[in-house]
Design a protein around this motif. Structure first.
Motif, PDB file in Angstrom:
ATOM      1  N   UNK A 108       0.867  -1.176   0.000  1.00  0.00           N
ATOM      2  CA  UNK A 108       0.000   0.000   0.000  1.00  0.00           C
ATOM      3  C   UNK A 108       0.903   1.225   0.000  1.00  0.00           C
ATOM      4  N   UNK A 109       0.291   2.401   0.006  1.00  0.00           N
ATOM      5  CA  UNK A 109       1.070   3.627   0.021  1.00  0.00           C
ATOM      6  C   UNK A 109       1.527   3.961   1.425  1.00  0.00           C
ATOM      7  N   UNK A 110       0.822   4.880   2.067  1.00  0.00           N
ATOM      8  CA  UNK A 110       1.193   5.330   3.411  1.00  0.00           C
ATOM      9  C   UNK A 110       0.632   4.379   4.457  1.00  0.00           C
ATOM     10  N   UNK A 111       1.462   3.977   5.420  1.00  0.00           N
ATOM     11  CA  UNK A 111       1.038   3.062   6.472  1.00  0.00           C
ATOM     12  C   UNK A 111       1.758   3.426   7.766  1.00  0.00           C
ATOM     13  N   UNK A 112       1.030   3.477   8.881  1.00  0.00           N
ATOM     14  CA  UNK A 112       1.618   3.808  10.175  1.00  0.00           C
ATOM     15  C   UNK A 112       1.185   2.807  11.230  1.00  0.00           C
ATOM     16  N   UNK A 113       2.083   2.529  12.156  1.00  0.00           N
ATOM     17  CA  UNK A 113       1.750   1.659  13.275  1.00  0.00           C
ATOM     18  C   UNK A 113       0.844   2.390  14.262  1.00  0.00           C
ATOM     19  N   UNK A 114      -0.120   1.658  14.824  1.00  0.00           N
ATOM     20  CA  UNK A 114      -0.962   2.188  15.889  1.00  0.00           C
ATOM     21  C   UNK A 114      -0.279   1.973  17.237  1.00  0.00           C
ATOM     22  N   UNK A 115      -0.712   2.670  18.290  1.00  0.00           N
ATOM     23  CA  UNK A 115      -0.143   2.431  19.619  1.00  0.00           C
ATOM     24  C   UNK A 115      -0.300   0.974  20.041  1.00  0.00           C
ATOM     25  N   UNK A 116       0.535   0.516  20.981  1.00  0.00           N
ATOM     26  CA  UNK A 116       0.481  -0.890  21.412  1.00  0.00           C
ATOM     27  C   UNK A 116      -0.917  -1.313  21.839  1.00  0.00           C
ATOM     28  N   UNK A 117      -1.320  -2.497  21.385  1.00  0.00           N
ATOM     29  CA  UNK A 117      -2.639  -3.019  21.721  1.00  0.00           C
ATOM     30  C   UNK A 117      -2.670  -3.472  23.176  1.00  0.00           C
ATOM     31  N   UNK A 118      -3.844  -3.428  23.819  1.00  0.00           N
ATOM     32  CA  UNK A 118      -3.936  -3.803  25.244  1.00  0.00           C
ATOM     33  C   UNK A 118      -3.548  -5.239  25.538  1.00  0.00           C
ATOM     34  N   UNK A 119      -3.727  -6.161  24.561  1.00  0.00           N
ATOM     35  CA  UNK A 119      -3.403  -7.557  24.848  1.00  0.00           C
ATOM     36  C   UNK A 119      -1.903  -7.825  24.858  1.00  0.00           C
ATOM     37  N   UNK A 120      -1.112  -6.897  24.356  1.00  0.00           N
ATOM     38  CA  UNK A 120       0.332  -7.010  24.427  1.00  0.00           C
ATOM     39  C   UNK A 120       0.981  -7.886  23.379  1.00  0.00           C
ATOM     40  N   UNK A 121       0.216  -8.635  22.593  1.00  0.00           N
ATOM     41  CA  UNK A 121       0.799  -9.545  21.608  1.00  0.00           C
ATOM     42  C   UNK A 121       0.354  -9.221  20.183  1.00  0.00           C
ATOM     43  N   UNK A 122      -0.643  -8.366  20.036  1.00  0.00           N
ATOM     44  CA  UNK A 122      -1.113  -7.976  18.708  1.00  0.00           C
ATOM     45  C   UNK A 122      -0.561  -6.607  18.347  1.00  0.00           C
ATOM     46  N   UNK A 123      -0.467  -6.350  17.052  1.00  0.00           N
ATOM     47  CA  UNK A 123      -0.034  -5.041  16.571  1.00  0.00           C
ATOM     48  C   UNK A 123      -0.888  -4.683  15.363  1.00  0.00           C
ATOM     49  N   UNK A 124      -1.244  -3.407  15.280  1.00  0.00           N
ATOM     50  CA  UNK A 124      -2.120  -2.934  14.218  1.00  0.00           C
ATOM     51  C   UNK A 124      -1.503  -1.726  13.531  1.00  0.00           C
ATOM     52  N   UNK A 125      -1.951  -1.491  12.298  1.00  0.00           N
ATOM     53  CA  UNK A 125      -1.451  -0.362  11.516  1.00  0.00           C
ATOM     54  C   UNK A 125      -2.577   0.215  10.682  1.00  0.00           C
ATOM     55  N   UNK A 126      -2.444   1.498  10.326  1.00  0.00           N
ATOM     56  CA  UNK A 126      -3.402   2.195   9.483  1.00  0.00           C
ATOM     57  C   UNK A 126      -2.794   2.433   8.110  1.00  0.00           C
ATOM     58  N   UNK A 127      -3.565   2.132   7.078  1.00  0.00           N
ATOM     59  CA  UNK A 127      -3.187   2.442   5.699  1.00  0.00           C
ATOM     60  C   UNK A 127      -4.234   3.399   5.144  1.00  0.00           C
TER      61      UNK A 127
END
Length: 380
Positions: A108-127
């Motif tokens: 994709x074009x622009x993508x940024x990481x989101x703040x750490x998830x509460x469960x501590x093992x998942x990670x999310x990003x916005x495109x």
């Protein structure tokens, strides 16, 4: 513990680079250490008797815009731009070397990481696309990066509203106006308005505390951009205290004291203060309507820190003498302030706005056992 805010690169950069990011429980942190062209990931362990750092260098130096996100199992997610794709790997120490486990890539074009998830093992990003924004789970899934939601409009920010990692608040820009919305990641990205202070105001959510329901908000509803606070799902008005309005400095909240169940006014809030003289620390409680300003420790990784339930603020710092340190400071004792002290109030309902007061709607995500969210709007 409420994790620190993530400092990101400007919006037109390819990747948002986290300068210093702490897990939601405060156990680990990660930063891109080094200088110039000799950048490398570094993991900090914060939950032991003394903090310590472990370098996680790869075979070649990292780019300055490389993104890092620590996980509570001790691994660090790294986000690189490789051959036009966003590639993700998990780093971990293996004796003198660094282990690296590729977990996939997103095109994709622009993508940024989101703040750490509460469960501590998942990670999310916005495109962010032209008309919508994709939410990707880039770690913690079963088969590599997974597209979990598509939100209409261009979104930024990212604040977790619960302790399970289901409800995510995003600041959505649409038709020239930015409003915070709640996104249910377990219902395909079902989106509900979260903040609606005035029809044409820009209402952004900066921080949320799941224990007390305290919300830290930035809005221009009072006539110009102001910091305010409210309570998720309540009928109380949003307030914009005068003590958070400094003529010669900018305030950025980065941590809220956890554990204050049903007592949002008692939560200590830590703020980064940026002025002509440099950067220092602010501490404030909604009940007191008074901002305490103190010097930050030398080498503070500005904008990073966590509160303990007992009201101790832990601030990471790095100097030549102490390359990995945590300074501790106590929140000021509660004070009795004049109730008539001036502040702008956003009225919950009824009457015409007067002065800095404007109508408010805060849309409450319903309890997780109730669904759907769509249409369930509660004045706040």
């Amino acid at each position: 513990m409420t994790a620190c805010a993530i400092e990101t690169a400007p919006a037109d950069d390819v990747v948002g680079a986290a300068m210093f990011t702490i897990t939601a429980d405060g156990s680990y942190a990660a930063r891109l250490a080094g200088e110039g062209e000799a950048r490398f990931p570094e993991r900090w362990t914060l939950d032991g008797p003394e903090p310590y750092a472990v370098p996680l260098p790869a075979d070649q130096p990292e780019e300055p815009d490389t993104g890092l996100l620590p996980l509570t199992d001790g691994r660090v997610l790294i986000h690189r731009r490789v051959a036009g794709r966003h590639a993700f790997s998990l780093l971990y120490p293996t004796g003198p070397a660094t282990g690296e486990l590729p977990v996939g890539a997103v095109e994709c074009g622009h993508l940024t990481l989101l703040p750490p998830a509460p469960d501590g093992v998942s990670a999310y990003a916005l495109a962010v696309g032209e008309r919508s924004t994709a939410v990707w789970q880039v770690a913690g899934g079963a088969f590599g990066p997974e597209h979990v939601a598509e939100v209409a409009g261009r979104c930024s920010g990212g604040v977790w509203l619960d302790r399970t990692g289901r409800m995510l608040a995003l600041d959505r820009e649409s038709e020239g106006v930015t409003k915070a919305v709640a996104v249910d990641l377990e219902r395909g990205g079902e989106t509900t308005p979260l903040l609606q202070i005035a029809e044409r105001s820009n209402d952004r959510l900066l921080l949320a505390d799941a224990d007390s329901g305290l919300l830290l908000i930035r809005s221009d509803a009072p006539g110009h951009d102001r910091l305010g606070w409210g309570v998720l799902g309540s009928y109380r008005p949003v307030r914009f205290p005068e003590c958070l309005r400094l003529a010669d400095a900018a305030l950025s909240p980065f941590a809220v004291q956890p554990g204050q169940v049903l007592m949002p006014e008692s939560c200590a809030v830590a703020l980064r203060v940026d002025g002509a003289a440099g950067t220092w620390l602010g501490m404030w409680r909604p009940a007191e309507r008074q901002l305490t300003q103190v010097a930050a420790p030398d080498g503070w990784l500005a904008g990073a820190g966590t509160w303990t339930r007992e009201g101790v603020l832990r601030l990471p710092y790095a100097t030549a003498a102490v390359p990995c340190g945590v300074a501790r400071t106590h929140a000021p004792p509660p004070m009795v302030t004049e109730p008539a002290q001036a502040e702008a109030v956003v009225e919950a309902a009824g009457g015409e706005p007067s002065g800095d007061s404007v109508p408010l709607v805060v849309c409450k995500p319903v309890p997780l056992q109730q669904a759907p969210l769509t249409g369930r709007i509660t004045a706040g």
